[in-house]
Scaffold this motif. Structure first.
Motif, short mmCIF file in Angstrom:
data_model
loop_
_atom_site.label_atom_id
_atom_site.label_comp_id
_atom_site.label_asym_id
_atom_site.label_seq_id
_atom_site.Cartn_x
_atom_site.Cartn_y
_atom_site.Cartn_z
N GLU B 17 0.82 -1.77 -0.31
CA GLU B 17 -0.54 -0.13 -0.41
C GLU B 17 0.83 1.19 0.42
OE1 GLU B 17 -2.48 -0.45 3.10
OE2 GLU B 17 -3.92 -1.80 2.24
N ALA B 18 0.54 2.45 -0.87
CA ALA B 18 1.21 3.81 -0.54
C ALA B 18 1.10 4.24 0.88
CB ALA B 18 0.24 4.56 -1.38
N PRO B 19 2.25 4.44 1.20
CA PRO B 19 2.07 4.46 2.52
C PRO B 19 1.87 5.99 2.87
CG PRO B 19 4.25 5.12 1.39
CD PRO B 19 3.80 4.36 0.49
N ARG B 26 -3.73 0.90 -3.48
CA ARG B 26 -2.79 -0.83 -3.34
C ARG B 26 -1.70 -0.15 -5.11
NH1 ARG B 26 -6.10 -6.18 -2.58
NH2 ARG B 26 -5.87 -5.81 0.39
N LEU B 27 -0.30 -0.58 -4.10
CA LEU B 27 0.61 0.17 -5.53
C LEU B 27 1.03 -1.30 -6.26
CD1 LEU B 27 2.70 2.60 -3.47
CD2 LEU B 27 1.41 2.80 -5.16
N LEU B 28 0.90 -2.26 -5.07
CA LEU B 28 0.28 -3.92 -6.14
C LEU B 28 -0.92 -4.44 -5.23
CD1 LEU B 28 4.37 -5.66 -5.58
CD2 LEU B 28 3.26 -4.69 -7.71
N GLY B 45 6.11 -4.38 -17.76
CA GLY B 45 4.97 -3.36 -18.37
C GLY B 45 5.54 -1.89 -17.73
N PRO B 46 4.58 -1.11 -18.18
CA PRO B 46 3.86 0.57 -18.36
C PRO B 46 4.98 1.04 -17.50
CG PRO B 46 1.98 -0.44 -17.74
CD PRO B 46 2.96 -1.59 -17.95
N ASN B 47 5.49 2.26 -17.19
CA ASN B 47 5.64 3.06 -16.23
C ASN B 47 4.38 3.19 -15.33
OD1 ASN B 47 7.01 5.13 -18.78
ND2 ASN B 47 8.59 4.25 -17.08
N GLY B 48 4.67 3.11 -13.88
CA GLY B 48 3.85 2.95 -12.45
C GLY B 48 2.89 2.26 -13.00
N ALA B 49 3.26 0.61 -13.01
CA ALA B 49 3.01 -0.44 -13.40
C ALA B 49 2.67 -0.71 -11.39
CB ALA B 49 2.86 -1.26 -13.78
N GLY B 50 3.91 -0.82 -11.28
CA GLY B 50 4.72 -1.42 -9.79
C GLY B 50 6.04 -2.59 -9.56
N LYS B 51 6.99 -2.26 -10.99
CA LYS B 51 7.88 -3.39 -10.91
C LYS B 51 8.74 -2.69 -9.89
CE LYS B 51 8.59 -0.98 -15.13
NZ LYS B 51 7.00 -0.22 -15.50
N THR B 52 8.68 -1.38 -10.23
CA THR B 52 9.71 -1.06 -8.83
C THR B 52 9.63 -1.77 -7.29
OG1 THR B 52 10.82 0.93 -9.83
CG2 THR B 52 11.24 0.66 -7.64
N VAL B 53 7.95 -1.46 -7.54
CA VAL B 53 7.77 -1.46 -5.66
C VAL B 53 7.81 -3.20 -6.03
CG1 VAL B 53 5.38 -2.16 -4.29
CG2 VAL B 53 5.98 0.28 -5.72
N PHE B 87 19.27 -1.16 -8.05
CA PHE B 87 17.98 0.12 -7.91
C PHE B 87 18.31 0.76 -8.83
CE2 PHE B 87 19.38 -0.14 -3.54
CZ PHE B 87 18.52 0.00 -2.66
N GLN B 88 17.19 0.90 -9.59
CA GLN B 88 16.88 1.62 -10.56
C GLN B 88 17.75 2.82 -11.12
OE1 GLN B 88 13.20 2.41 -11.53
NE2 GLN B 88 13.43 3.22 -13.94
N ARG B 89 18.02 3.36 -10.37
CA ARG B 89 18.85 4.90 -10.47
C ARG B 89 20.23 4.51 -8.60
NH1 ARG B 89 14.62 8.31 -10.10
NH2 ARG B 89 13.84 7.80 -8.37
N THR B 195 12.43 -4.92 -16.53
CA THR B 195 12.99 -4.48 -18.14
C THR B 195 12.12 -3.60 -19.12
OG1 THR B 195 14.36 -4.70 -19.80
CG2 THR B 195 13.40 -5.99 -19.72
N GLN B 196 12.45 -2.36 -19.55
CA GLN B 196 11.32 -2.03 -20.75
C GLN B 196 12.29 -2.78 -22.30
OE1 GLN B 196 9.08 -0.75 -20.68
NE2 GLN B 196 9.08 0.63 -18.73
N ASP B 197 12.93 -3.61 -22.33
CA ASP B 197 14.02 -3.60 -23.61
C ASP B 197 13.20 -4.81 -24.10
OD1 ASP B 197 15.36 -4.34 -25.45
OD2 ASP B 197 17.11 -3.88 -25.00
#
Ligand SMILES: Nc1ncnc2c1ncn2[C@@H]1O[C@H](COP(=O)(O)OP(=O)(O)OP(=O)(O)O)[C@@H](O)[C@H]1O
Ligand SMILES: [Mg+2]
Lengths: 231, 246
Positions: B17-19, B26-28, B45-53, B87-89, B195-197
């Motif tokens: 859940e978003a804190p 729900r983020l996931l 998956g698209p940007n903001g889909a929750g991959k990083t989460v 990390f992504q960054r 990945t986005q590739d």
């Protein structure tokens, strides 16, 4: 005015024993108290900046508040601790350089801790997930944060040095400005000026000024030509 | 008792859940997945889909609901021993590349005298030895990404979580990173790679999952997933995402 200045410079140039003795004691007392303040205040400030714990906000506020302690009051508190009826009288260091170091350490440690907290807090947030991911323990985290901020921390130490060496109120109360024993530049300037010995006062004042400018220049050099903090 | 070993990591109904938000968001939202030891899972998956989460939840950096099993047991809180996350960054300490790697080894409990040789060997394997004494702060984005990957591989994790590790790399560096990943995989490290590739997804192969709005929208062997081009076909049948029903 002109003659006083010339005489003051002459005192410095010929290495007058009294001037040198007083300046050397100032430097020794200040260096010792800045070292102690950094040894205590930097890990303390870094811990408050880096770790989440109950009471963290209160600790942060306390550090900031203690930064503004009036030196004379600190001197008085140390005096009461060390005096014949005080709990630390057995140390038997009242009116000695050790008492002056103690008072200045109390004065400078909150400053060092508060500034260190500020320096470290932003980077601690940036590193938090990395530290967690690498499972770095608290000591390793603190060391890394302090090491990575070493350029900025040199400035913090300098600020502490500046506060300590220029301070009169605390050291005069616990040191007593005893000749050849606890007389430092600031207390001597205060005393000699009131006695009308302006040449000695001005000579010491010029040295004090030179030290302050010199330490500042050293830190600028340390930071490199870009002014950026050492990486 | 069944003879099959449990998956290395397994999520059932995983939620995040978003804190600090009310109403709860729900983020996931009920993610099921399993990665066997030495296996691999490609997440797209698209940007903001929750991959990083998702990666952060698998690693233990964010609190989650649902069930998360690590080596067949409920995952202990906090990042788990045997996992590493790129990390992504990339985050690097303000010191030399070599010192960054030494720090990771120190955190992993490696004795002091082996840290420098091991760090140098790892840089050498990755073809990055020339960066050893460079301050991390001056690295290019791609260089920093690769150093972060080398750092993650240092502790020889059983599970490596990768968040778009080649997003800012040129084609040659991308190949170099993929070669490193292939080597780690060959040595038995399980991979979860975001990945986005699409080309990279196909080159890596293995199982794939497509995440949308915190849910797994499609899964199967990467070769069979609609990973090419736009995400549109997944969007309730709408064309290329544009104007699709929410
Ligand atoms: N701490 C948080 N608080 C609130 N919302 C969050 C938080 N972390 C992530 N989100 C939201 O969750 C959603 C998923 O974020 P996430 O970073 O996982 O996306 P992603 O799939 O990795 O996207 P990208 O491809 O851009 O990297 C986003 O809408 C993001 O704004
Ligand atoms: Mg992401």
């Amino acid at each position: 005015m002109w003659e006083i200045t010339v005489e003051a410079i002459r005192l410095i140039a010929r290495g007058d024993a009294e001037v040198l003795e007083i300046a050397a004691l100032s430097l020794r007392v200040t260096a010792a108290s800045v070292l102690a303040s950094c040894a205590i205040g930097m890990p303390l400030g870094a811990a408050v900046g880096a770790f989440a714990f109950p009471g963290r906000r209160a600790a942060t506020a306390a550090l900031s508040a203690l930064m503004g302690l009036p030196p004379v009051v600190v001197g008085l508190a140390v005096y009461l601790l060390l005096s014949a009826s005080g709990p630390l009288h057995w140390l038997d260091i009242l009116y000695s350089p050790a008492a002056m170091v103690l008072a200045q350490t109390l004065l400078v440690t909150p400053l060092v801790a508060a500034l260190t907290r500020e320096v470290v807090a932003g980077r601690a947030a940036e590193y938090r997930d990395l530290f967690a991911s690498l499972r770095a323990g608290p000591l390793l985290r603190l060391r890394a944060l302090l090491l990575d901020a070493r350029g900025a921390l040199a400035t913090v130490a300098l600020a502490g040095f500046g506060r300590a060496i220029a301070e009169v109120g605390a050291v005069i109360v616990v040191g007593g400005n005893i000749a050849h024993h606890t007389r430092v530049m600031t207390t001597a300037i205060a005393l000699e000026t009131s006695k009308g010995e302006l040449e000695l006062a001005l000579a010491l004042g010029l040295i004090l000024l030179g030290i302050s400018l010199g330490v500042n220049a050293a830190v600028m050099l340390l930071r490199g030509p870009s002014g950026a903090l050492a990486a | 008792m069944s003879g099959a070993p449990p998956p290395l990591i397994e999520a059932r109904g995983l939620t995040v859940e978003a804190p600090g938000e009310t109403p709860r968001r729900r983020l996931l939202d009920g993610v099921d997945l399993a990665v066997p030891a030495g296996g691999r899972l490609v997440v797209m998956g698209p940007n903001g889909a929750g991959k990083t989460v998702l990666l952060r939840a698998l690693h233990g950096l964010v609190p989650h609901g649902g069930t998360l099993l690590w080596r067949g047991r409920p995952a202990p809180p906090g990042p788990r021993r045997g996992q590493a996350l790129v990390f992504q960054r990339p985050v690097l300490l303000r010191r030399s590349v070599l010192a960054n790697l030494r720090f990771a080894l120190a955190a992993a409990g490696a004795p002091r005298r082996v840290r420098t040789p091991r760090a140098e060997a790892a840089l050498g394997e990755a073809g990055l030895l020339h960066l050893a004494h460079r301050p991390a702060a001056v690295l290019s984005g791609g260089e920093a990404q690769r150093v972060a990957l080398v750092r993650a591989l240092l502790a020889a994790p059983d599970l490596l979580l990768l968040d778009e590790p080649t997003a800012s790399l040129d084609p040659e560096a991308t190949r170099a990173v993929e070669a490193l990943l292939a080597r780690a995989a060959a040595a038995g490290t399980a991979l979860v790679l975001v990945t986005q590739d699409p080309g990279q997804a196909r080159r890596l192969g293995g199982e794939g999952a497509i995440l949308r709005r915190g849910r797994i929208a499609a899964r199967g062997p990467v070769a069979a997933l609609p990973v090419g081009g736009a995400w549109g076909p997944l969007d309730d049948g709408g064309p290329a995402g544009l104007g699709a029903a929410p």
